[in-house]
Structures are given as C-alpha cells and as structure tokens.
Design a protein around this motif. Structure first.
Motif, short mmCIF file in Angstrom:
data_model
loop_
_atom_site.label_atom_id
_atom_site.label_comp_id
_atom_site.label_asym_id
_atom_site.label_seq_id
_atom_site.Cartn_x
_atom_site.Cartn_y
_atom_site.Cartn_z
N LYS A 99 -0.56 -46.31 22.82
CA LYS A 99 -0.73 -47.75 22.65
C LYS A 99 -0.90 -48.15 21.19
O LYS A 99 -0.73 -49.32 20.82
CB LYS A 99 -1.92 -48.25 23.46
CG LYS A 99 -3.27 -47.67 23.06
CD LYS A 99 -4.41 -48.37 23.78
CE LYS A 99 -4.31 -48.20 25.27
NZ LYS A 99 -5.45 -48.81 25.99
N LYS A 141 4.63 -44.09 26.95
CA LYS A 141 3.60 -44.39 27.96
C LYS A 141 2.57 -45.32 27.33
O LYS A 141 1.48 -44.91 26.94
CB LYS A 141 2.95 -43.09 28.45
CG LYS A 141 3.93 -42.15 29.15
CD LYS A 141 3.22 -40.87 29.59
CE LYS A 141 4.19 -39.92 30.28
NZ LYS A 141 3.53 -38.65 30.70
N ARG A 142 2.91 -46.60 27.25
CA ARG A 142 2.14 -47.56 26.46
C ARG A 142 0.72 -47.78 26.98
O ARG A 142 -0.15 -48.19 26.23
CB ARG A 142 2.87 -48.91 26.43
CG ARG A 142 4.32 -48.82 25.98
CD ARG A 142 4.49 -48.14 24.64
NE ARG A 142 3.82 -48.87 23.56
CZ ARG A 142 3.71 -48.44 22.32
NH1 ARG A 142 4.19 -47.25 22.00
NH2 ARG A 142 3.10 -49.16 21.41
N ASP A 143 0.49 -47.53 28.26
CA ASP A 143 -0.84 -47.74 28.83
C ASP A 143 -1.70 -46.48 28.79
O ASP A 143 -2.85 -46.50 29.25
CB ASP A 143 -0.73 -48.23 30.28
CG ASP A 143 -0.07 -49.60 30.37
OD1 ASP A 143 -0.25 -50.39 29.42
OD2 ASP A 143 0.61 -49.87 31.38
N ASP A 144 -1.14 -45.41 28.27
CA ASP A 144 -1.87 -44.13 28.22
C ASP A 144 -2.65 -44.04 26.91
O ASP A 144 -2.06 -44.04 25.83
CB ASP A 144 -0.88 -42.97 28.33
CG ASP A 144 -1.57 -41.64 28.60
OD1 ASP A 144 -2.80 -41.60 28.47
OD2 ASP A 144 -0.89 -40.67 28.93
#
Length: 224
Positions: free
Chosen positions: A90, A119-122
C-alpha cells in the motif's frame, strides 16, 4: 387560533430538540464514563504497549571445528543471519518500477514481484527469503518505502555433510532452534549462550527513545 397552534408547534419542536440534545449529551457522557472508568485498565495497558519497546536480542550459537592430528582447525558448523525481504504494497506508488528493481537485484522475472506488489490492501508481503547478510547494504540503499529486512539465524555446514553423523544438526524443538543430534545436542547448553533484551520507551516510528527510561541486557554468545 392559527397563531396559538403555531406557538404550540414551536414549543414542541423546542422540547424535541432539547430532549435530543440531552439524549446525545447523556450518550457521550456514558461513553466517556465507560472508557475512563470501567475500561481504564484496558486502555492504560494499550497505551503502555504502544509506547514501550520490549525486544529479545538472540544470542549467536557457537561454532564447531574439526581438528586434524597436526592441530589445524577447520570450521565444521557455524551460524549466520539470513534475511527475508518484506514490503508494504500500500506504500508502493509505482509497482512496476519497484518490481523491475527487484528483478534486476535477484535475477528473476519482474512479473513474480509485480503480482505481490499489486496486493494494495496487503500491509505486509514477503518478497524474497534466504537473503545473505552481504546483500543487506545493497537492499537498504534502494530506499523503497515500507521495505523491511527480517533476520533469522541459520546453521551452516560448509563441508558438504562430512562428519554429519558426529556433528548432528539444529532444528526446531518447542518453537526454538536447538541441537537435535550429535555434538549439536551434546553441547547444546554451552553453544546456545544467553539471549539479551531491550526494554524502553519508543517513538511513533517504533525507535527507542534516547532520553527515555530503558534497560539493555546484551546477549551472551555461545561458546565454540
């Protein structure tokens, strides 16, 4: 008559607004009482955990040597830190550029890293494992946002299994690394040493405050 009804309506509206005001005020006061009195212990401990730093400093396991009949020593087993490279996707603004940097550094395909960086929410993604200590400085110089190097000890046997039946090996026992066979097990206590610890106050970034109260016990490395 119309004027009387209008005044009555205004009166009831005023009463309703006043009642709503007291209702909201009562809810806020009740919440404040719940947090400051009933849950005081919980939030006090939470604040202390956020401000305090407690970290174990592992000791370094001792080496094992072979010795020939002339008294010459050759290392048979030693421990060294290896690292995992992790990032927070992120915080990565240009995933393609960062993937290309990792691909060049580790001689792999950029797509391998891009799938992880997207995986932008990781908040935490392992990029590479088993990185030797000599690569640490090169990785730090990349100054990639959110990049961290996670150290872990590993036991090395440089003689390709020679004398393995006598040396034994190190593995996990009750979630801790320990000698499980041979010399590694026989001299477990002597080679393990004693772990150290850091206790003190930390800043918002997680670093130990120089002016805060702190206790540092340095680790005692194991004997060779």
């Amino acid at each position: 008559m119309v004027n009387s009804n209008f005044q009555q309506s205004i009166k009831w509206r005023f009463v309703a607004v006043l009642a709503l005001f007291f209702l909201i005020g009562g809810a806020i006061l009740s919440r404040l009482f719940y947090i400051s009195v009933i849950q005081n212990k919980y939030y006090t401990e939470l604040a202390q955990n956020q401000q305090s730093l407690n970290k174990v400093l592992p000791s370094k396991r001792g080496k094992i040597f072979f010795q020939d009949r002339f008294g010459n020593k050759k290392i048979a087993a030693f421990s060294a830190d290896i690292y995992a490279v992790a990032v927070s996707p992120k915080l990565i603004k240009n995933a393609e550029d960062v993937a290309s940097v990792f691909a060049f550094l580790f001689n792999k395909s950029p797509d391998l890293y891009l799938s992880k960086l997207n995986k932008r929410d990781d908040p935490y993604e392992i990029i590479e494992k088993d990185i030797p200590e000599e690569m640490v400085d090169s990785i730090k110089k990349l100054k990639i946002p959110g990049l961290v190097l996670v150290p872990s000890p590993k036991r090395f046997y440089p003689n390709a299994g020679f004398g393995a039946h006598a040396l034994g090996f190190v593995g996990f026992k009750d979630d801790d690394l320990a000698g499980l066979y041979g010399v590694e097990k026989q001299y477990e206590k002597e080679m393990t040493g004693e772990a150290g610890a850091i206790e003190g106050e930390k800043d918002a970034s997680g670093f130990l405050l120089a002016i805060g109260k702190r206790i540092i016990n340095l680790p005692i490395n194991g004997s060779d």
